[in-house]
Design a protein around this motif. Structure first.
Motif, PDB file in Angstrom:
ATOM      1  N   PHE A 151       0.851  -1.191   0.000  1.00 45.12           N
ATOM      2  CA  PHE A 151       0.000   0.000   0.000  1.00 45.12           C
ATOM      3  C   PHE A 151       0.887   1.242   0.000  1.00 45.12           C
ATOM      4  CE2 PHE A 151      -2.654  -3.277   2.027  1.00 45.12           C
ATOM      5  CZ  PHE A 151      -3.759  -3.213   1.200  1.00 45.12           C
ATOM      6  N   GLU A 152       0.668   2.105  -0.978  1.00 44.71           N
ATOM      7  CA  GLU A 152       1.538   3.278  -1.117  1.00 44.71           C
ATOM      8  C   GLU A 152       1.262   4.355  -0.076  1.00 44.71           C
ATOM      9  OE1 GLU A 152       1.549   1.158  -4.979  1.00 44.71           O
ATOM     10  OE2 GLU A 152      -0.064   1.877  -3.669  1.00 44.71           O
ATOM     11  N   HIS A 153       0.042   4.396   0.438  1.00 43.96           N
ATOM     12  CA  HIS A 153      -0.319   5.429   1.404  1.00 43.96           C
ATOM     13  C   HIS A 153      -1.148   4.811   2.520  1.00 43.96           C
ATOM     14  CE1 HIS A 153       1.000   8.641  -1.345  1.00 43.96           C
ATOM     15  NE2 HIS A 153       0.459   7.900  -2.288  1.00 43.96           N
ATOM     16  N   CYS A 154      -0.912   5.299   3.739  1.00 40.40           N
ATOM     17  CA  CYS A 154      -1.644   4.820   4.914  1.00 40.40           C
ATOM     18  C   CYS A 154      -1.936   6.018   5.813  1.00 40.40           C
ATOM     19  CB  CYS A 154      -0.823   3.771   5.666  1.00 40.40           C
ATOM     20  SG  CYS A 154      -1.544   3.242   7.240  1.00 40.40           S
ATOM     21  N   GLY A 155      -3.199   6.196   6.149  1.00 44.10           N
ATOM     22  CA  GLY A 155      -3.591   7.271   7.058  1.00 44.10           C
ATOM     23  C   GLY A 155      -4.519   6.729   8.127  1.00 44.10           C
ATOM     24  N   ILE A 156      -4.553   7.394   9.267  1.00 37.06           N
ATOM     25  CA  ILE A 156      -5.339   6.898  10.396  1.00 37.06           C
ATOM     26  C   ILE A 156      -6.187   8.030  10.966  1.00 37.06           C
ATOM     27  CG2 ILE A 156      -5.254   5.742  12.638  1.00 37.06           C
ATOM     28  CD1 ILE A 156      -2.412   4.796  11.894  1.00 37.06           C
ATOM     29  N   ALA A 157      -7.456   7.731  11.213  1.00 38.63           N
ATOM     30  CA  ALA A 157      -8.383   8.710  11.783  1.00 38.63           C
ATOM     31  C   ALA A 157      -9.097   8.090  12.982  1.00 38.63           C
ATOM     32  CB  ALA A 157      -9.394   9.161  10.744  1.00 38.63           C
ATOM     33  N   LYS A 158      -9.548   8.935  13.872  1.00 39.24           N
ATOM     34  CA  LYS A 158     -10.296   8.479  15.032  1.00 39.24           C
ATOM     35  C   LYS A 158     -11.687   8.038  14.601  1.00 39.24           C
ATOM     36  CE  LYS A 158     -11.846   9.944  19.634  1.00 39.24           C
ATOM     37  NZ  LYS A 158     -11.846  11.050  20.624  1.00 39.24           N
ATOM     38  N   ALA A 159     -12.115   6.863  15.055  1.00 42.57           N
ATOM     39  CA  ALA A 159     -13.443   6.362  14.733  1.00 42.57           C
ATOM     40  C   ALA A 159     -14.506   7.211  15.426  1.00 42.57           C
ATOM     41  CB  ALA A 159     -13.571   4.898  15.150  1.00 42.57           C
ATOM     42  N   ALA A 160     -15.462   7.689  14.659  1.00 48.78           N
ATOM     43  CA  ALA A 160     -16.531   8.533  15.196  1.00 48.78           C
ATOM     44  C   ALA A 160     -17.673   8.563  14.195  1.00 48.78           C
ATOM     45  CB  ALA A 160     -16.020   9.955  15.457  1.00 48.78           C
ATOM     46  N   PRO A 161     -18.892   8.849  14.641  1.00 49.87           N
ATOM     47  CA  PRO A 161     -20.017   8.946  13.711  1.00 49.87           C
ATOM     48  C   PRO A 161     -19.790  10.053  12.683  1.00 49.87           C
ATOM     49  CG  PRO A 161     -20.794   8.780  15.973  1.00 49.87           C
ATOM     50  CD  PRO A 161     -19.317   9.015  16.050  1.00 49.87           C
ATOM     51  N   LEU A 162     -20.234   9.806  11.466  1.00 47.49           N
ATOM     52  CA  LEU A 162     -20.093  10.784  10.389  1.00 47.49           C
ATOM     53  C   LEU A 162     -21.434  11.488  10.182  1.00 47.49           C
ATOM     54  CD1 LEU A 162     -18.085   8.548   7.872  1.00 47.49           C
ATOM     55  CD2 LEU A 162     -17.160  10.276   9.438  1.00 47.49           C
ATOM     56  N   ASP A 163     -21.755  12.379  11.082  1.00 49.25           N
ATOM     57  CA  ASP A 163     -23.082  12.994  11.079  1.00 49.25           C
ATOM     58  C   ASP A 163     -23.336  13.813   9.819  1.00 49.25           C
ATOM     59  OD1 ASP A 163     -23.599  11.865  13.551  1.00 49.25           O
ATOM     60  OD2 ASP A 163     -22.842  13.604  14.659  1.00 49.25           O
ATOM     61  N   GLN A 164     -22.356  14.604   9.399  1.00 47.43           N
ATOM     62  CA  GLN A 164     -22.540  15.440   8.216  1.00 47.43           C
ATOM     63  C   GLN A 164     -22.701  14.578   6.967  1.00 47.43           C
ATOM     64  OE1 GLN A 164     -19.493  18.414   7.693  1.00 47.43           O
ATOM     65  NE2 GLN A 164     -20.304  19.116   5.730  1.00 47.43           N
ATOM     66  N   ASP A 165     -21.907  13.528   6.869  1.00 47.83           N
ATOM     67  CA  ASP A 165     -22.012  12.631   5.722  1.00 47.83           C
ATOM     68  C   ASP A 165     -23.351  11.903   5.730  1.00 47.83           C
ATOM     69  OD1 ASP A 165     -19.124  12.195   4.276  1.00 47.83           O
ATOM     70  OD2 ASP A 165     -18.927  12.832   6.348  1.00 47.83           O
ATOM     71  N   ALA A 166     -23.858  11.601   6.909  1.00 49.05           N
ATOM     72  CA  ALA A 166     -25.154  10.934   7.011  1.00 49.05           C
ATOM     73  C   ALA A 166     -26.250  11.803   6.398  1.00 49.05           C
ATOM     74  CB  ALA A 166     -25.472  10.613   8.472  1.00 49.05           C
ATOM     75  N   ARG A 167     -26.221  13.085   6.708  1.00 49.10           N
ATOM     76  CA  ARG A 167     -27.230  13.998   6.160  1.00 49.10           C
ATOM     77  C   ARG A 167     -27.086  14.133   4.647  1.00 49.10           C
ATOM     78  NH1 ARG A 167     -25.874  16.651  11.051  1.00 49.10           N
ATOM     79  NH2 ARG A 167     -24.351  17.992   9.985  1.00 49.10           N
ATOM     80  N   ARG A 168     -25.846  14.203   4.175  1.00 48.39           N
ATOM     81  CA  ARG A 168     -25.610  14.344   2.742  1.00 48.39           C
ATOM     82  C   ARG A 168     -26.032  13.077   1.987  1.00 48.39           C
ATOM     83  NH1 ARG A 168     -20.947  16.531   3.074  1.00 48.39           N
ATOM     84  NH2 ARG A 168     -19.693  14.629   3.035  1.00 48.39           N
ATOM     85  N   LEU A 169     -25.688  11.915   2.556  1.00 44.44           N
ATOM     86  CA  LEU A 169     -26.053  10.655   1.918  1.00 44.44           C
ATOM     87  C   LEU A 169     -27.569  10.477   1.874  1.00 44.44           C
ATOM     88  CD1 LEU A 169     -25.367   7.899   0.719  1.00 44.44           C
ATOM     89  CD2 LEU A 169     -25.076   7.027   3.059  1.00 44.44           C
ATOM     90  N   GLU A 170     -28.238  10.837   2.956  1.00 43.79           N
ATOM     91  CA  GLU A 170     -29.689  10.706   3.003  1.00 43.79           C
ATOM     92  C   GLU A 170     -30.355  11.584   1.946  1.00 43.79           C
ATOM     93  OE1 GLU A 170     -33.146  10.474   6.413  1.00 43.79           O
ATOM     94  OE2 GLU A 170     -31.516  11.931   6.702  1.00 43.79           O
ATOM     95  N   ALA A 171     -29.872  12.810   1.798  1.00 43.92           N
ATOM     96  CA  ALA A 171     -30.434  13.721   0.792  1.00 43.92           C
ATOM     97  C   ALA A 171     -30.190  13.185  -0.613  1.00 43.92           C
ATOM     98  CB  ALA A 171     -29.812  15.112   0.955  1.00 43.92           C
ATOM     99  N   TRP A 172     -29.018  12.638  -0.849  1.00 45.80           N
ATOM    100  CA  TRP A 172     -28.657  12.081  -2.164  1.00 45.80           C
ATOM    101  C   TRP A 172     -29.557  10.901  -2.512  1.00 45.80           C
ATOM    102  CZ3 TRP A 172     -26.163   7.490  -3.908  1.00 45.80           C
ATOM    103  CH2 TRP A 172     -25.576   7.569  -5.169  1.00 45.80           C
TER     104      TRP A 172
END
Length: 311
Positions: A19-40
């Protein structure tokens, strides 16, 4: 073991597995993405991809996928090929030149978790590669690997967008990477302007049900919309137009992974050779290829549609 050592081991394993790139983020709910996905979804932009309506909560909250999740590890695997198709051949998206990435990367994710347990200790987690309800591009952005461009693709500043995205969600806390302060699309609209079916809208909204990839891969209807025939521009499986015109892909470099070596027929077959292909021959040649997702009947439908006579 301290967080710094754990994090270093994870990134070392990622590089060793190709894998050429590896990044790490804290696990947490994606509230903004949830609203965007629901609208889509409510606007029907997913077309007949009804599976996208399923497991909504799992898509937007990693702790629902992996109980006790603390970290989301995102991995990028370059698939940009050194080879190109011969001119005037039915066009196949570059990601499908070689063997099916799902199988290849899934095996490497299993090995990743195995090595984590060997080197660090017990870990609970799951790996995902475009086959489960994970918003991979959002997590890639949160872990500093790039930004979501106007074409909906994850763009890495130093490597462009020709990469597969995989995720590991685990129950360990780690040192987290920082997202970019902004995206770097700026005022560029090349992908929007180049899309022949006007599938790319402003504000990074993609009308999935108007995308050539949707028609040639996802849509299972026996016939394709005749009024779009001239817009297909000879694409028989997928579409790379919005990536081909993206200025950031000038930084793309050919991969060196034998598993993604192009299938010779994809590079060489003329339309006539494709149309003469029997179902048995198709299954033999493309048994390890992403093309099997559309099956023989789907590929033949697409080829007839883009051929001179059409259907």
């Amino acid at each position: 073991m301290d967080l710094e050592t754990r994090t270093h081991i994870i990134k070392t394993i990622a590089a060793a597995l190709g894998f050429e790139h590896c990044g790490i983020a804290k696990a947490a709910p994606l509230d903004q993405d949830a609203r965007r996905l629901e609208a889509w979804l409510n606007k029907g932009m997913h077309g007949n991809m009804h599976y996208m309506e399923n497991y909504f909560e799992l898509r937007t909250d990693p702790t629902k996928l992996v109980p006790g999740a603390r970290s989301v590890i995102t991995l990028l695997k370059n698939y940009y090929p050194s080879e190109t198709q011969k001119p005037d051949r039915p066009k196949i998206s570059k990601y499908a030149y070689g063997n099916d990435y799902h199988e290849i990367i899934r095996a490497r994710l299993h090995e990743f978790i195995h090595q984590l347990r060997e080197k660090i200790g017990d870990v609970q987690g799951r790996g995902f590669v475009d086959s489960a309800p994970v918003l991979e591009r959002t997590w890639a952005g949160r872990s500093g690997l790039g930004w979501v461009g106007k074409n909906g693709m994850l763009i890495n500043k130093g490597a462009g967008s020709y990469h597969f995205i995989a995720s590991l969600i685990i129950d360990w806390e780690l040192i987290y990477d920082q997202p970019l302060a902004k995206d770097f699309c700026g005022s560029c609209t090349r992908c929007i302007d180049a899309c022949p079916t006007d599938a790319i809208l402003p504000d990074k909204v993609i009308q999935g049900n108007k995308c050539i990839s949707y028609f040639t891969i996802e849509l299972k209807d026996l016939l394709l919309p005749g009024d779009l025939k001239s817009d297909f521009q000879n694409w028989a499986f997928g579409c790379d137009i919005c990536q081909e015109v993206c200025p950031w892909n000038r930084f793309s470099t050919p991969h060196k992974d034998a598993a993604f070596t192009p299938i010779a027929e994809i590079l060489d077959f003329t339309t006539e050779q494709w149309l003469d292909l029997t179902e048995d021959a198709f299954k033999k040649i493309f048994r390890l290829s992403p093309l099997k997702r559309s099956k023989y009947q789907g590929i033949m439908r697409n080829l007839k549609f883009i051929s001179q006579d059409g259907i």
